[in-house]
Scaffold this motif. Sequence first.
Motif, mmCIF file in Angstrom:
data_model
loop_
_atom_site.group_PDB
_atom_site.id
_atom_site.type_symbol
_atom_site.label_atom_id
_atom_site.label_comp_id
_atom_site.label_asym_id
_atom_site.label_seq_id
_atom_site.Cartn_x
_atom_site.Cartn_y
_atom_site.Cartn_z
ATOM 1 N N SER A 19 -5.534 13.060 -7.994
ATOM 2 C CA SER A 19 -5.965 12.162 -7.223
ATOM 3 C C SER A 19 -5.802 10.342 -7.250
ATOM 4 C CB SER A 19 -6.713 12.425 -5.849
ATOM 5 O OG SER A 19 -6.106 13.583 -5.258
ATOM 6 N N CYS A 20 -5.691 9.527 -6.540
ATOM 7 C CA CYS A 20 -5.964 8.631 -6.670
ATOM 8 C C CYS A 20 -5.599 7.334 -5.511
ATOM 9 C CB CYS A 20 -4.775 7.623 -8.255
ATOM 10 S SG CYS A 20 -5.259 6.254 -8.614
ATOM 11 N N ASN A 21 -6.553 6.517 -5.313
ATOM 12 C CA ASN A 21 -6.672 5.804 -4.185
ATOM 13 C C ASN A 21 -5.586 3.985 -4.458
ATOM 14 O OD1 ASN A 21 -8.172 4.971 -6.310
ATOM 15 N ND2 ASN A 21 -9.864 4.277 -4.629
ATOM 16 N N PHE A 22 -5.119 4.366 -5.548
ATOM 17 C CA PHE A 22 -4.179 3.111 -5.816
ATOM 18 C C PHE A 22 -2.575 3.774 -5.852
ATOM 19 C CE2 PHE A 22 -6.741 -0.033 -8.611
ATOM 20 C CZ PHE A 22 -7.936 -0.219 -7.328
ATOM 21 N N ARG A 23 -2.043 3.167 -5.902
ATOM 22 C CA ARG A 23 -0.554 3.038 -6.523
ATOM 23 C C ARG A 23 0.035 1.985 -7.467
ATOM 24 N NH1 ARG A 23 -2.344 7.878 -4.890
ATOM 25 N NH2 ARG A 23 -1.392 8.874 -2.923
ATOM 26 N N CYS A 24 0.073 2.612 -8.250
ATOM 27 C CA CYS A 24 0.629 1.123 -9.608
ATOM 28 C C CYS A 24 2.025 1.918 -9.844
ATOM 29 C CB CYS A 24 -0.319 1.389 -10.495
ATOM 30 S SG CYS A 24 -1.977 1.451 -10.351
ATOM 31 N N PRO A 25 3.224 1.249 -9.133
ATOM 32 C CA PRO A 25 4.225 1.164 -9.725
ATOM 33 C C PRO A 25 4.358 1.840 -11.340
ATOM 34 C CG PRO A 25 3.738 -0.822 -9.405
ATOM 35 C CD PRO A 25 2.780 -0.724 -9.003
ATOM 36 N N TYR A 26 4.216 1.451 -12.253
ATOM 37 C CA TYR A 26 4.436 2.000 -13.221
ATOM 38 C C TYR A 26 3.570 3.322 -13.867
ATOM 39 C CZ TYR A 26 -0.014 -0.493 -14.265
ATOM 40 O OH TYR A 26 -1.576 -0.852 -14.330
ATOM 41 N N CYS A 27 2.565 4.068 -12.249
ATOM 42 C CA CYS A 27 1.717 4.965 -13.276
ATOM 43 C C CYS A 27 2.866 6.690 -13.447
ATOM 44 C CB CYS A 27 1.011 5.790 -11.440
ATOM 45 S SG CYS A 27 -0.572 6.781 -12.663
ATOM 46 N N TYR A 28 2.316 6.794 -14.421
ATOM 47 C CA TYR A 28 3.277 7.685 -15.552
ATOM 48 C C TYR A 28 2.147 9.451 -14.735
ATOM 49 C CZ TYR A 28 -0.324 7.188 -19.185
ATOM 50 O OH TYR A 28 -1.174 7.099 -19.866
ATOM 51 N N LEU A 58 0.732 14.062 -10.894
ATOM 52 C CA LEU A 58 -1.361 14.256 -10.484
ATOM 53 C C LEU A 58 -1.708 13.906 -9.729
ATOM 54 C CD1 LEU A 58 -3.295 16.144 -12.551
ATOM 55 C CD2 LEU A 58 -3.946 13.467 -13.356
ATOM 56 N N ILE A 59 -1.358 12.189 -8.813
ATOM 57 C CA ILE A 59 -1.961 12.070 -8.280
ATOM 58 C C ILE A 59 -1.113 12.587 -6.550
ATOM 59 C CG2 ILE A 59 -2.639 10.250 -9.476
ATOM 60 C CD1 ILE A 59 -0.395 7.911 -8.247
ATOM 61 N N MET A 60 0.212 12.486 -6.877
ATOM 62 C CA MET A 60 0.844 12.844 -5.669
ATOM 63 C C MET A 60 1.134 14.273 -5.669
ATOM 64 S SD MET A 60 1.409 9.853 -5.137
ATOM 65 C CE MET A 60 3.244 10.074 -3.484
ATOM 66 N N SER A 87 -10.552 10.919 -16.876
ATOM 67 C CA SER A 87 -9.385 10.500 -16.216
ATOM 68 C C SER A 87 -9.045 11.089 -16.088
ATOM 69 C CB SER A 87 -8.512 10.784 -17.805
ATOM 70 O OG SER A 87 -7.804 9.242 -18.097
ATOM 71 N N GLY A 88 -7.659 10.375 -15.471
ATOM 72 C CA GLY A 88 -7.431 11.930 -14.074
ATOM 73 C C GLY A 88 -6.666 11.142 -14.124
ATOM 74 N N GLY A 89 -5.716 10.323 -12.619
ATOM 75 C CA GLY A 89 -5.946 9.880 -11.692
ATOM 76 C C GLY A 89 -7.798 9.025 -11.608
ATOM 77 N N GLU A 90 -7.783 9.340 -10.205
ATOM 78 C CA GLU A 90 -9.512 8.208 -9.999
ATOM 79 C C GLU A 90 -10.542 8.871 -10.221
ATOM 80 O OE1 GLU A 90 -10.002 5.089 -10.837
ATOM 81 O OE2 GLU A 90 -12.512 6.049 -10.198
ATOM 82 N N THR A 110 -11.612 4.410 -15.137
ATOM 83 C CA THR A 110 -11.790 3.897 -13.459
ATOM 84 C C THR A 110 -10.670 3.052 -13.649
ATOM 85 O OG1 THR A 110 -12.843 3.650 -11.861
ATOM 86 C CG2 THR A 110 -13.971 2.543 -13.850
ATOM 87 N N ASN A 111 -10.314 3.111 -11.588
ATOM 88 C CA ASN A 111 -9.543 1.748 -11.406
ATOM 89 C C ASN A 111 -10.757 0.667 -10.219
ATOM 90 O OD1 ASN A 111 -10.208 2.464 -9.099
ATOM 91 N ND2 ASN A 111 -8.376 4.034 -8.546
ATOM 92 N N GLY A 112 -12.053 1.246 -11.263
ATOM 93 C CA GLY A 112 -13.039 -0.163 -10.556
ATOM 94 C C GLY A 112 -13.096 -0.018 -9.122
ATOM 95 N N MET A 127 -12.168 0.101 -17.765
ATOM 96 C CA MET A 127 -11.566 -0.322 -16.657
ATOM 97 C C MET A 127 -10.137 -0.937 -16.908
ATOM 98 S SD MET A 127 -13.844 -1.979 -13.636
ATOM 99 C CE MET A 127 -12.659 -3.963 -12.411
ATOM 100 N N ASP A 128 -9.375 -0.730 -15.817
ATOM 101 C CA ASP A 128 -8.550 -1.404 -15.882
ATOM 102 C C ASP A 128 -8.618 -2.438 -14.814
ATOM 103 O OD1 ASP A 128 -7.172 0.583 -17.384
ATOM 104 O OD2 ASP A 128 -6.050 2.108 -15.326
ATOM 105 N N ILE A 129 -8.222 -3.939 -14.810
ATOM 106 C CA ILE A 129 -7.460 -4.826 -14.255
ATOM 107 C C ILE A 129 -6.261 -4.739 -13.934
ATOM 108 C CG2 ILE A 129 -8.725 -6.911 -13.928
ATOM 109 C CD1 ILE A 129 -10.631 -6.877 -15.551
ATOM 110 N N LYS A 130 -5.526 -4.718 -12.704
ATOM 111 C CA LYS A 130 -4.504 -4.196 -13.107
ATOM 112 C C LYS A 130 -4.069 -5.372 -12.715
ATOM 113 C CE LYS A 130 -4.602 0.472 -12.052
ATOM 114 N NZ LYS A 130 -3.859 1.209 -13.679
ATOM 115 N N SER A 131 -4.349 -6.695 -12.734
ATOM 116 C CA SER A 131 -3.509 -7.987 -12.206
ATOM 117 C C SER A 131 -4.811 -9.252 -12.613
ATOM 118 C CB SER A 131 -2.531 -7.741 -11.722
ATOM 119 O OG SER A 131 -1.843 -9.294 -11.231
HETATM 120 S S1 SF4 Z 1 -4.993 3.891 -10.972
HETATM 121 FE FE1 SF4 Z 1 -4.147 4.779 -12.623
HETATM 122 S S2 SF4 Z 1 -3.665 6.667 -11.877
HETATM 123 FE FE2 SF4 Z 1 -3.977 5.808 -10.235
HETATM 124 S S3 SF4 Z 1 -1.994 5.111 -9.364
HETATM 125 FE FE3 SF4 Z 1 -2.344 3.995 -10.593
HETATM 126 S S4 SF4 Z 1 -2.168 3.819 -12.747
HETATM 127 FE FE4 SF4 Z 1 -1.872 6.365 -11.956
#
Ligand code: SF4
Length: 236
Positions: free
Chosen positions: A28-37, A41-43, A73-76, A101-103, A123-127
């Motif tokens: 599971s994750c609270n983000f929906r990054c379009p490129y997430c592979y 696992l998250i959906m 890792s994850g997910g979040e 983490t996505n922070g 920590m990911d910084i998405k943009s």
């Molecule tokens: S934060 Fe990570 S796990 Fe969550 S949707 Fe984005 S890439 Fe996927």
Amino acid sequence: MNISIKQMIETSLIDWEGKIVSTLYLPSCNFRCPYCYNCDLIMHPEKFPTISQRKIDDFLLERKEFIDGICMSGGEPTLYPDLPTYFKEIKDKGFLIKLDTNGSNPKLLENLLNFGLVDYIAMDIKSSLDFDNYSKAAGIKDKIVLEKVKDSIELIMNSKVDYEFRTTVVPLLHSNETIMEIARYIAGAKKYVLQNFSPLEKTLDPSFQKIKPYSAEKIQKLSEKAKKYVPNCCWR
Ligand code: SF4
């Protein structure tokens, strides 16, 4: 404890530079990054059987001699309020902990930091840190989430823990200027990693599978430019 590990890479040499770890994946994750592979696992976490904690513990303890720690890792992972308790149990067994983490949960991060329950944070910084760009890259709908991401950046940079910030660089989402804006925002950070987008079999938004990544040369040049703000900027 509500922690259900869904995937495990028993031995990884690439998830924490210089360390040998077992990498564990939470769903599971609270983000929906379009490129997430990791989209299944998250959906559809229900598709994955939970790996018993006994099995994980037995594996770690049997190989204690050569496994330095775990990478969560994850997910979040910070979606799970029981994460600090889980980490305490891992640390009590003598293992180091890296968190991906996505922070989006600075409160839980602060808890982990205050109690010494994490040794490395990636920590990911998405943009760039404006809502339009962030919502496109991370699929967030609420400005409060972006404020939480900013709080996490501040918290991590002011902590004593070892860390890296990282951005997956995707042509449709990131221009040179986007990356420079991020680097400017985190000026003085310990480490910034640019990860070249690599379309795999599945991406959360299927149209992203067709995107041609930037060339390695371009990513390398970007990382050189970003060194103006974060001298320890690298790419992979
Ligand atoms: S934060 Fe990570 S796990 Fe969550 S949707 Fe984005 S890439 Fe996927």
